[in-house]
Design a protein around this motif. Structure first.
Motif, PDB file in Angstrom:
ATOM      1  N   TYR A   1       0.821  -1.207   0.000  1.00  0.00           N
ATOM      2  CA  TYR A   1       0.000   0.000   0.000  1.00  0.00           C
ATOM      3  C   TYR A   1       0.862   1.267   0.000  1.00  0.00           C
ATOM      4  CZ  TYR A   1      -3.887  -3.067   1.278  1.00  0.00           C
ATOM      5  OH  TYR A   1      -4.818  -4.054   1.284  1.00  0.00           O
ATOM      6  N   SER A   2       2.156   1.104   0.240  1.00  0.00           N
ATOM      7  CA  SER A   2       3.035   2.263   0.375  1.00  0.00           C
ATOM      8  C   SER A   2       3.396   2.842  -0.982  1.00  0.00           C
ATOM      9  CB  SER A   2       4.320   1.871   1.116  1.00  0.00           C
ATOM     10  OG  SER A   2       5.071   0.959   0.348  1.00  0.00           O
ATOM     11  N   LYS A   3       3.914   4.070  -0.935  1.00  0.00           N
ATOM     12  CA  LYS A   3       4.343   4.722  -2.165  1.00  0.00           C
ATOM     13  C   LYS A   3       5.672   5.416  -1.929  1.00  0.00           C
ATOM     14  CE  LYS A   3       1.065   8.425  -1.157  1.00  0.00           C
ATOM     15  NZ  LYS A   3       0.038   9.311  -1.704  1.00  0.00           N
ATOM     16  N   ALA A   4       6.396   5.590  -3.018  1.00  0.00           N
ATOM     17  CA  ALA A   4       7.678   6.285  -2.923  1.00  0.00           C
ATOM     18  C   ALA A   4       7.417   7.761  -2.632  1.00  0.00           C
ATOM     19  CB  ALA A   4       8.452   6.121  -4.223  1.00  0.00           C
TER      20      ALA A   4
ATOM     21  N   THR B   1      14.763   5.790  12.709  1.00  0.00           N
ATOM     22  CA  THR B   1      13.604   4.898  12.864  1.00  0.00           C
ATOM     23  C   THR B   1      12.519   5.172  11.830  1.00  0.00           C
ATOM     24  OG1 THR B   1      12.694   6.412  14.537  1.00  0.00           O
ATOM     25  CG2 THR B   1      13.953   4.518  15.333  1.00  0.00           C
ATOM     26  N   VAL B   2      12.561   6.348  11.215  1.00  0.00           N
ATOM     27  CA  VAL B   2      11.552   6.698  10.209  1.00  0.00           C
ATOM     28  C   VAL B   2      11.928   6.179   8.823  1.00  0.00           C
ATOM     29  CG1 VAL B   2      10.581   8.652   8.923  1.00  0.00           C
ATOM     30  CG2 VAL B   2      10.645   8.722  11.416  1.00  0.00           C
ATOM     31  N   ILE B   3      13.214   6.201   8.495  1.00  0.00           N
ATOM     32  CA  ILE B   3      13.681   5.853   7.137  1.00  0.00           C
ATOM     33  C   ILE B   3      13.178   4.476   6.666  1.00  0.00           C
ATOM     34  CG2 ILE B   3      15.748   5.294   5.789  1.00  0.00           C
ATOM     35  CD1 ILE B   3      17.167   7.599   7.276  1.00  0.00           C
ATOM     36  N   PRO B   4      13.215   3.410   7.503  1.00  0.00           N
ATOM     37  CA  PRO B   4      12.783   2.093   6.995  1.00  0.00           C
ATOM     38  C   PRO B   4      11.268   1.953   6.831  1.00  0.00           C
ATOM     39  CG  PRO B   4      14.198   1.905   8.954  1.00  0.00           C
ATOM     40  CD  PRO B   4      13.745   3.321   8.872  1.00  0.00           C
ATOM     41  N   LEU B   5      10.477   2.876   7.365  1.00  0.00           N
ATOM     42  CA  LEU B   5       9.024   2.713   7.378  1.00  0.00           C
ATOM     43  C   LEU B   5       8.403   3.054   6.020  1.00  0.00           C
ATOM     44  CD1 LEU B   5       8.153   4.320  10.849  1.00  0.00           C
ATOM     45  CD2 LEU B   5       8.581   1.914  10.311  1.00  0.00           C
ATOM     46  N   PRO B   6       7.412   2.262   5.583  1.00  0.00           N
ATOM     47  CA  PRO B   6       6.711   2.575   4.328  1.00  0.00           C
ATOM     48  C   PRO B   6       5.744   3.745   4.538  1.00  0.00           C
ATOM     49  CG  PRO B   6       5.716   0.671   5.383  1.00  0.00           C
ATOM     50  CD  PRO B   6       6.916   1.017   6.217  1.00  0.00           C
ATOM     51  N   HIS B   7       5.576   4.567   3.527  1.00  0.00           N
ATOM     52  CA  HIS B   7       4.701   5.742   3.625  1.00  0.00           C
ATOM     53  C   HIS B   7       3.423   5.522   2.821  1.00  0.00           C
ATOM     54  CE1 HIS B   7       7.656   8.449   5.582  1.00  0.00           C
ATOM     55  NE2 HIS B   7       8.537   7.704   4.948  1.00  0.00           N
ATOM     56  N   CYS B   8       2.306   5.858   3.465  1.00  0.00           N
ATOM     57  CA  CYS B   8       1.017   5.725   2.797  1.00  0.00           C
ATOM     58  C   CYS B   8       0.456   7.068   2.344  1.00  0.00           C
ATOM     59  CB  CYS B   8       0.002   5.051   3.718  1.00  0.00           C
ATOM     60  SG  CYS B   8       0.295   3.266   3.886  1.00  0.00           S
ATOM     61  N   ASN B   9       0.993   8.163   2.857  1.00  0.00           N
ATOM     62  CA  ASN B   9       0.576   9.478   2.385  1.00  0.00           C
ATOM     63  C   ASN B   9       1.733  10.454   2.586  1.00  0.00           C
ATOM     64  OD1 ASN B   9       0.063  11.336   4.929  1.00  0.00           O
ATOM     65  ND2 ASN B   9      -0.770   9.309   5.454  1.00  0.00           N
ATOM     66  N   THR B  10       1.576  11.659   2.076  1.00  0.00           N
ATOM     67  CA  THR B  10       2.657  12.657   2.138  1.00  0.00           C
ATOM     68  C   THR B  10       2.224  13.921   2.878  1.00  0.00           C
ATOM     69  OG1 THR B  10       1.985  13.606   0.006  1.00  0.00           O
ATOM     70  CG2 THR B  10       3.638  11.847  -0.041  1.00  0.00           C
ATOM     71  N   LEU B  11       1.120  13.843   3.606  1.00  0.00           N
ATOM     72  CA  LEU B  11       0.571  15.025   4.268  1.00  0.00           C
ATOM     73  C   LEU B  11       1.082  15.125   5.702  1.00  0.00           C
ATOM     74  CD1 LEU B  11      -1.437  17.319   3.506  1.00  0.00           C
ATOM     75  CD2 LEU B  11      -3.177  16.015   4.735  1.00  0.00           C
ATOM     76  N   LEU B  12       1.897  16.144   5.983  1.00  0.00           N
ATOM     77  CA  LEU B  12       2.378  16.379   7.337  1.00  0.00           C
ATOM     78  C   LEU B  12       1.309  17.143   8.120  1.00  0.00           C
ATOM     79  CD1 LEU B  12       6.090  17.473   6.711  1.00  0.00           C
ATOM     80  CD2 LEU B  12       5.248  15.204   7.329  1.00  0.00           C
ATOM     81  N   LYS B  13       0.847  16.547   9.216  1.00  0.00           N
ATOM     82  CA  LYS B  13      -0.232  17.163   9.982  1.00  0.00           C
ATOM     83  C   LYS B  13       0.220  18.435  10.682  1.00  0.00           C
ATOM     84  CE  LYS B  13      -3.461  16.159  13.757  1.00  0.00           C
ATOM     85  NZ  LYS B  13      -3.918  15.173  14.764  1.00  0.00           N
ATOM     86  N   TYR B  14       1.506  18.477  11.066  1.00  0.00           N
ATOM     87  CA  TYR B  14       1.993  19.615  11.846  1.00  0.00           C
ATOM     88  C   TYR B  14       2.740  20.610  10.954  1.00  0.00           C
ATOM     89  CZ  TYR B  14       0.661  16.464  15.598  1.00  0.00           C
ATOM     90  OH  TYR B  14      -0.043  15.625  16.403  1.00  0.00           O
TER      91      TYR B  14
END
Length: 308
Positions: A6-9, A162-175
């Motif tokens: 489900y992740s995207k680059a 710890t963030v680099i290996p995680l897959p991303h499902c969206n690109t929207l930063l909440k903060y």
């Protein structure tokens, strides 16, 4: 099916934290003015201390180090936030985002370390006034500062690592910039584990450094009991400068990182306001507190402006 399916680059993130802000341009201009003042004031402290041989003493070297930390800390996120509010640049590339995260936490950890060492410096000055320059030499102060920077860098590296290996499902930063919480929320994993992990690290850092500062002041109170009222006033004036800085830094950190993990709910505006206050507030207060309450620095500034 794995989360990776489900992740995207991700090449860039969209910063959405300011979308509910009323009068963003006004807020951005105010932040820009404060940021410029912070940079100029801290640079003035650094230049005055580095150019004056009579200020090449442990206490002033630590003040100079704090000014460097303040510049790093406020510069890690302020330009991005000002760019969003003033110029409407609402995206940040992936690598600069992780670099910003590292710089922000490096500045935050070093702020704690710098304030702790400054408290210890005052304790040594009060408890061993005649041996102070024997125990705390310039060389030892510089070596200790280098060690703290290395330790802080290792701790700060945990967050982007710890963030680099995680897959991303969206690109929207909440903060409002690339904080750890904001980036973790863009991943496909349950963020609670990572929030709790970061909260534990920040809690122990905050607890141990703040406890160390408190114990240092307990020691100072113990040693000043036998001094004259005039000496008590001098020591109290010096310590008050440090206490003001400590309160300005630790209070919002305690609310943001600790209380929110124990059920305190903040609105997005409250969270963003505290976060901005944490970044700009102490960095603005620090140079003015030490300029106005440290006699040697204040006199040097007065002499400089008299010759202008």
């Amino acid at each position: 099916m794995s989360l990776q399916n489900y992740s995207k680059a991700v090449t860039e993130f969209d910063i959405s934290g300011f979308k509910i802000t009323k009068s963003p341009l006004l807020v951005g201009v105010v932040m820009l003015i404060v940021y410029v003042i912070v940079i100029l004031a801290n640079l003035m402290n650094i230049l005055i201390i580095s150019s004056s041989k009579n200020l090449h003493k442990p206490m002033y070297l630590l003040i100079c180090n704090l000014a460097v930390v303040d510049i790093l800390y406020t510069s890690s996120a302020s330009p991005t936030m000002i760019g969003v509010l003033v110029a409407g640049v609402q995206t940040i590339s992936y690598v600069p985002c992780l670099t910003q995260m590292f710089g922000f936490y490096l500045g935050g950890v070093m702020e704690m370390f710098a304030l702790s060492v400054m408290a210890f410096d005052r304790l040594v000055a009060v408890s061993c006034p005649f041996q102070y320059h024997r125990y705390l030499t310039n060389a030892r102060t510089v070596v200790l500062t280098y060690i703290l920077w290395i330790a802080a860098s290792a701790l700060a590296a945990f967050f982007p690592a710890t963030v680099i290996p995680l897959p991303h499902c969206n690109t929207l930063l909440k903060y409002v910039f690339c904080s750890y919480a904001a980036v973790v929320r863009t991943t496909c994993v349950n963020p609670e584990y990572y929030f709790n992990l970061s909260a534990i690290i920040i809690f122990f850092l905050t607890f141990f450094t703040f406890s160390f500062i408190c114990l240092s002041y307990c020691g100072i109170v113990f040693f000043v009991r036998s001094l004259s009222n005039n000496d008590k006033k001098k020591i109290g004036s010096t310590c008050l400068s440090h206490l003001i800085v400590v309160i300005c830094y630790y209070f919002p950190i305690f609310i943001l990182s600790i209380l929110t993990r124990f059920g305190v709910v903040l609105s997005l505006e409250e969270h963003n306001g505290l976060l901005i206050g944490t970044i700009l507030g102490p960095c603005l207060v620090n140079p003015f507190v030490y300029c106005l309450r440290t006699k040697e620095i204040k006199n040097k500034i007065i002499r400089v402006f008299k010759h202008v």
